[in-house]
Design a protein around this motif. Structure first.
Motif, mmCIF file in Angstrom:
data_model
loop_
_atom_site.group_PDB
_atom_site.id
_atom_site.type_symbol
_atom_site.label_atom_id
_atom_site.label_comp_id
_atom_site.label_asym_id
_atom_site.label_seq_id
_atom_site.Cartn_x
_atom_site.Cartn_y
_atom_site.Cartn_z
ATOM 1 N N LYS A 1 0.828 -1.211 0.000
ATOM 2 C CA LYS A 1 0.000 0.000 0.000
ATOM 3 C C LYS A 1 0.861 1.259 0.000
ATOM 4 O O LYS A 1 0.534 2.246 -0.640
ATOM 5 N N LEU A 2 1.963 1.206 0.711
ATOM 6 C CA LEU A 2 2.828 2.370 0.847
ATOM 7 C C LEU A 2 3.625 2.664 -0.423
ATOM 8 O O LEU A 2 3.786 3.816 -0.816
ATOM 9 N N LEU A 3 4.114 1.625 -1.097
ATOM 10 C CA LEU A 3 5.044 1.811 -2.206
ATOM 11 C C LEU A 3 4.447 1.659 -3.599
ATOM 12 O O LEU A 3 5.064 2.071 -4.575
ATOM 13 N N ILE A 4 3.277 1.050 -3.694
ATOM 14 C CA ILE A 4 2.725 0.750 -5.018
ATOM 15 C C ILE A 4 1.455 1.548 -5.249
ATOM 16 O O ILE A 4 0.437 1.330 -4.599
ATOM 17 N N LYS A 5 1.527 2.472 -6.201
ATOM 18 C CA LYS A 5 0.370 3.309 -6.537
ATOM 19 C C LYS A 5 -0.482 2.676 -7.635
ATOM 20 O O LYS A 5 -1.681 2.875 -7.686
ATOM 21 N N ASN A 6 0.153 1.941 -8.537
ATOM 22 C CA ASN A 6 -0.531 1.314 -9.669
ATOM 23 C C ASN A 6 -0.219 -0.189 -9.691
ATOM 24 O O ASN A 6 0.678 -0.624 -10.422
ATOM 25 N N PRO A 7 -0.941 -0.977 -8.893
ATOM 26 C CA PRO A 7 -0.597 -2.399 -8.730
ATOM 27 C C PRO A 7 -0.540 -3.202 -10.027
ATOM 28 O O PRO A 7 0.311 -4.078 -10.161
ATOM 29 N N LEU A 8 -1.398 -2.918 -10.980
ATOM 30 C CA LEU A 8 -1.422 -3.710 -12.208
ATOM 31 C C LEU A 8 -0.228 -3.448 -13.120
ATOM 32 O O LEU A 8 0.058 -4.247 -14.012
ATOM 33 N N SER A 9 0.466 -2.335 -12.905
ATOM 34 C CA SER A 9 1.586 -2.007 -13.782
ATOM 35 C C SER A 9 2.914 -1.909 -13.028
ATOM 36 O O SER A 9 3.896 -1.426 -13.571
ATOM 37 N N THR A 10 2.941 -2.385 -11.791
ATOM 38 C CA THR A 10 4.141 -2.266 -10.976
ATOM 39 C C THR A 10 4.764 -3.635 -10.758
ATOM 40 O O THR A 10 4.075 -4.628 -10.565
ATOM 41 N N VAL B 1 9.250 -0.666 -9.613
ATOM 42 C CA VAL B 1 9.228 -0.057 -10.945
ATOM 43 C C VAL B 1 7.786 -0.002 -11.448
ATOM 44 O O VAL B 1 7.076 -1.010 -11.426
ATOM 45 N N ASP B 2 7.379 1.182 -11.903
ATOM 46 C CA ASP B 2 6.020 1.384 -12.399
ATOM 47 C C ASP B 2 6.064 1.588 -13.913
ATOM 48 O O ASP B 2 6.672 2.546 -14.395
ATOM 49 N N ARG B 3 5.413 0.690 -14.640
ATOM 50 C CA ARG B 3 5.385 0.775 -16.103
ATOM 51 C C ARG B 3 4.369 1.786 -16.623
ATOM 52 O O ARG B 3 4.406 2.159 -17.788
ATOM 53 N N SER B 4 3.455 2.234 -15.770
ATOM 54 C CA SER B 4 2.414 3.147 -16.242
ATOM 55 C C SER B 4 2.873 4.609 -16.240
ATOM 56 O O SER B 4 2.196 5.467 -16.795
ATOM 57 N N ILE B 5 4.019 4.879 -15.657
ATOM 58 C CA ILE B 5 4.528 6.253 -15.598
ATOM 59 C C ILE B 5 5.353 6.532 -16.849
ATOM 60 O O ILE B 5 6.254 5.762 -17.184
ATOM 61 N N ILE C 1 12.210 1.428 -22.750
ATOM 62 C CA ILE C 1 12.082 1.765 -21.333
ATOM 63 C C ILE C 1 10.999 0.853 -20.755
ATOM 64 O O ILE C 1 9.863 0.862 -21.219
ATOM 65 N N TRP C 2 11.357 0.077 -19.745
ATOM 66 C CA TRP C 2 10.406 -0.851 -19.131
ATOM 67 C C TRP C 2 9.605 -0.210 -18.016
ATOM 68 O O TRP C 2 8.520 -0.656 -17.701
ATOM 69 N N GLY C 3 10.153 0.799 -17.393
ATOM 70 C CA GLY C 3 9.416 1.458 -16.325
ATOM 71 C C GLY C 3 10.288 2.439 -15.570
ATOM 72 O O GLY C 3 11.510 2.487 -15.751
ATOM 73 N N VAL C 4 9.632 3.216 -14.720
ATOM 74 C CA VAL C 4 10.278 4.232 -13.907
ATOM 75 C C VAL C 4 10.414 3.697 -12.482
ATOM 76 O O VAL C 4 9.460 3.154 -11.919
ATOM 77 N N VAL C 5 11.609 3.853 -11.914
ATOM 78 C CA VAL C 5 11.854 3.429 -10.533
ATOM 79 C C VAL C 5 11.138 4.406 -9.604
ATOM 80 O O VAL C 5 11.352 5.614 -9.680
ATOM 81 N N THR C 6 10.280 3.859 -8.737
ATOM 82 C CA THR C 6 9.527 4.703 -7.806
ATOM 83 C C THR C 6 10.006 4.558 -6.371
ATOM 84 O O THR C 6 9.768 5.435 -5.548
ATOM 85 N N SER C 7 10.683 3.441 -6.052
ATOM 86 C CA SER C 7 11.226 3.235 -4.704
ATOM 87 C C SER C 7 12.456 2.356 -4.775
ATOM 88 O O SER C 7 12.586 1.518 -5.672
#
Length: 125
Positions: free
Chosen positions: A19-28, A51-55, A105-111
């Motif tokens: 919950k704390l680290l994942i904003k978009n569960p389907l793309s993380t 890593v979030d692929r939706s960003i 680019i596979w995704g953006v590092v969020t944490s």
């Protein structure tokens, strides 16, 4: 019988890292980073990245990229009509993305999640 514990007044809800680290569960997804090319961005060897692929990757973001079939973690640098993948360690060279390369680019590092006991090359006198 005894008295109630005063510590109960300070109990909080358990921390759920999803919950704390994942904003978009389907793309993380989680990605283990190996090597020390990003050590000066607080990403040592054996670091777990979220890593979030939706960003949409922006200039300066830390990204996971696939370059010619190899996964790498680097800063994304965009300038005019060119792109580079830039390490956070001057022992490595920038990678300019060209039309001849197979790069994505596979995704953006969020944490960044690392174990301080795993960090090498730290010396105390």
């Amino acid at each position: 019988m005894g008295f109630p514990s005063p510590a109960r007044d300070y109990l909080e809800e358990r921390i759920d890292l999803n919950k704390l680290l994942i904003k978009n569960p389907l793309s993380t997804f989680y990605f283990w980073c190996q090597g020390n090319s990003m050590v000066n961005a607080y990403i040592p060897d054996k670091t777990l990245l979220v890593v979030d692929r939706s960003i949409e990757a922006q200039n300066g973001d830390i990204v996971v990229a696939a370059v010619n079939g190899e996964f790498i973690v680097r800063y994304l640098k965009k300038k005019e009509r060119k792109c580079w993948l830039v390490p956070a360690n001057n022992k490595y060279k920038d990678i300019e993305i060209t039309a001849e390369m197979k790069a994505e680019i596979w995704g953006v590092v969020t944490s960044i999640i690392s174990n301080p006991k795993e960090i090498k090359n730290v010396r105390f006198s």
